[in-house]
Design an enzyme around this catalytic site. Sequence first.
Site, short mmCIF file in Angstrom:
data_model
loop_
_atom_site.label_atom_id
_atom_site.label_comp_id
_atom_site.label_asym_id
_atom_site.label_seq_id
_atom_site.Cartn_x
_atom_site.Cartn_y
_atom_site.Cartn_z
N HIS A 114 -0.08 2.17 -12.49
CA HIS A 114 -0.25 1.99 -11.05
C HIS A 114 -1.46 2.80 -10.61
CE1 HIS A 114 4.12 0.71 -9.90
NE2 HIS A 114 3.75 0.20 -11.07
N GLU A 170 -1.97 4.87 -8.20
CA GLU A 170 -1.72 6.28 -7.87
C GLU A 170 -1.60 7.13 -9.13
OE1 GLU A 170 0.50 3.81 -4.71
OE2 GLU A 170 0.06 3.66 -6.84
N CYS A 215 5.55 3.54 -4.71
CA CYS A 215 6.87 3.18 -5.23
C CYS A 215 7.58 4.47 -5.68
CB CYS A 215 6.71 2.22 -6.40
SG CYS A 215 6.01 2.99 -7.89
#
Length: 165
Positions: free
Chosen positions: A52, A54, A82
Amino acid sequence: MTDEELMAFALAEARAAGRRGDVPVGAVVARGGRVLAGAGNEREASGDPTAHAEVLALRRAAAVLGTWRLTGCSVFTTLEPCPMCAGALVAARVERVSFAAFDPKAGACGSLYNLCVDPRLNHELVVESGIAAGEAGALLSDWFATRLRGKAVGGEAVDTGTIDI
């Protein structure tokens, strides 16, 4: 750099991820208004479920600083993190996260969960939202609409159930 300029960098990372075939989410790690690292989603490109934006940006910022403790750092991301990404923000001791669009299906910074401000964890960070929310939301909506149109059967788009953030 301003928060708006930093979010613009995250949006550029998101657009690049979308062009590569990944869900267009981007993230930037900054400290003192200076960009340390940025990334877009790379799950499809790498085959890595943890790739992801991040998480990748945190890894790259840690490499730049030479430490996993990202104290004093802010993360700007185009989509609400998330649970995995919110947990990584807490673990990295990030000072704050600013996200553009809420994620009602998987958001862990206010939508479904609120991991970044849970006093039961060993660290809490400031959570902000809304900068460029419309642009980030439109980028995601357009990307998914294009993907669904590409899977059309008999002129009707079908939900394959495999497209998720």
